[in-house]
Design a protein around this motif. Sequence first.
Motif, mmCIF file in Angstrom:
data_model
loop_
_atom_site.group_PDB
_atom_site.id
_atom_site.type_symbol
_atom_site.label_atom_id
_atom_site.label_comp_id
_atom_site.label_asym_id
_atom_site.label_seq_id
_atom_site.Cartn_x
_atom_site.Cartn_y
_atom_site.Cartn_z
ATOM 1 N N THR A 30 0.873 -1.242 -0.092
ATOM 2 C CA THR A 30 0.014 -0.243 0.124
ATOM 3 C C THR A 30 1.244 1.768 -0.357
ATOM 4 O OG1 THR A 30 0.088 0.164 2.092
ATOM 5 C CG2 THR A 30 -1.962 -1.630 1.265
ATOM 6 N N VAL A 31 0.539 2.833 0.318
ATOM 7 C CA VAL A 31 0.843 4.303 -0.155
ATOM 8 C C VAL A 31 1.256 3.784 1.583
ATOM 9 C CG1 VAL A 31 0.625 6.177 -0.414
ATOM 10 C CG2 VAL A 31 -1.116 4.565 -2.304
ATOM 11 N N ASN A 32 0.650 3.769 2.153
ATOM 12 C CA ASN A 32 1.146 3.777 3.637
ATOM 13 C C ASN A 32 2.768 3.151 4.204
ATOM 14 O OD1 ASN A 32 -0.249 5.285 4.310
ATOM 15 N ND2 ASN A 32 -1.798 4.416 5.332
ATOM 16 N N GLU A 33 2.322 1.711 3.424
ATOM 17 C CA GLU A 33 3.542 0.364 3.619
ATOM 18 C C GLU A 33 5.014 0.702 2.695
ATOM 19 O OE1 GLU A 33 1.203 -3.185 3.849
ATOM 20 O OE2 GLU A 33 1.451 -3.498 1.957
ATOM 21 N N ALA A 35 5.995 3.910 2.239
ATOM 22 C CA ALA A 35 6.138 5.185 2.497
ATOM 23 C C ALA A 35 7.172 5.200 3.927
ATOM 24 C CB ALA A 35 5.108 6.366 2.705
ATOM 25 N N GLU A 36 7.010 3.892 4.156
ATOM 26 C CA GLU A 36 7.299 3.670 5.847
ATOM 27 C C GLU A 36 9.019 3.863 5.928
ATOM 28 O OE1 GLU A 36 6.396 -0.126 7.165
ATOM 29 O OE2 GLU A 36 4.482 0.317 7.082
ATOM 30 N N TYR A 38 10.942 5.797 4.428
ATOM 31 C CA TYR A 38 11.045 7.034 3.588
ATOM 32 C C TYR A 38 10.539 8.016 4.441
ATOM 33 C CZ TYR A 38 11.446 4.753 -0.450
ATOM 34 O OH TYR A 38 11.195 3.220 -1.105
ATOM 35 N N THR A 41 6.028 12.920 2.920
ATOM 36 C CA THR A 41 4.745 12.271 3.344
ATOM 37 C C THR A 41 4.249 11.085 2.502
ATOM 38 O OG1 THR A 41 3.954 13.942 2.352
ATOM 39 C CG2 THR A 41 5.401 14.597 4.420
ATOM 40 N N VAL A 42 2.889 11.192 3.145
ATOM 41 C CA VAL A 42 2.611 9.927 2.334
ATOM 42 C C VAL A 42 2.259 10.662 1.015
ATOM 43 C CG1 VAL A 42 0.203 8.668 1.739
ATOM 44 C CG2 VAL A 42 1.820 8.347 4.075
ATOM 45 N N GLN A 43 1.716 12.459 0.737
ATOM 46 C CA GLN A 43 1.204 12.531 -0.149
ATOM 47 C C GLN A 43 2.657 13.102 -1.333
ATOM 48 O OE1 GLN A 43 0.876 13.843 3.081
ATOM 49 N NE2 GLN A 43 -1.477 13.574 2.548
ATOM 50 N N VAL A 45 4.569 10.386 -1.494
ATOM 51 C CA VAL A 45 5.462 8.731 -2.340
ATOM 52 C C VAL A 45 4.292 8.485 -3.377
ATOM 53 C CG1 VAL A 45 4.566 6.336 -1.902
ATOM 54 C CG2 VAL A 45 6.296 7.895 -0.187
ATOM 55 N N SER A 46 2.988 9.273 -2.311
ATOM 56 C CA SER A 46 2.085 9.232 -3.560
ATOM 57 C C SER A 46 1.511 9.211 -4.692
ATOM 58 C CB SER A 46 0.394 10.405 -3.166
ATOM 59 O OG SER A 46 0.016 8.565 -2.152
#
Length: 119
Positions: A30-33, A35-36, A38, A41-43, A45-46
């Motif tokens: 997932t995006v959250n996974e 992002a971990e 780094y 922000t999640v944004q 990574v998105s």
Amino acid sequence: MEDRLSRVFAALADPTRRDMVARLAVADATVNELAEPYSVTVQAVSKHLKVLEDAGLVSRSREAQRRPVHLEAEVFDLMTKWIERYRREAEQRYRRLDAVLAELATEDDQQTRNEGEAS
């Protein structure tokens, strides 16, 4: 094809995106996974994922509440074919160079022998 290939190489020019691709080669995430590891922000990574998605390197699906990101490995076939074409051309040039160098070495050996016989 060239335009798509350009997008793929441009997407992979960023080390964070290359790392994401390497991680997705092991398993969907997932995006959250993603992002971990780094410190972004999640944004952010998105945004990286959007670039990878636009290049055709990843896709997103929906599994209940999860939205895993999946690596589209077929895109690497496109890259591999392009790289292979130039690898073969380079290999042919090296073979021709090897032949020229071998011929020069033979001529040099012959000249050395002739000079030795003349002495």
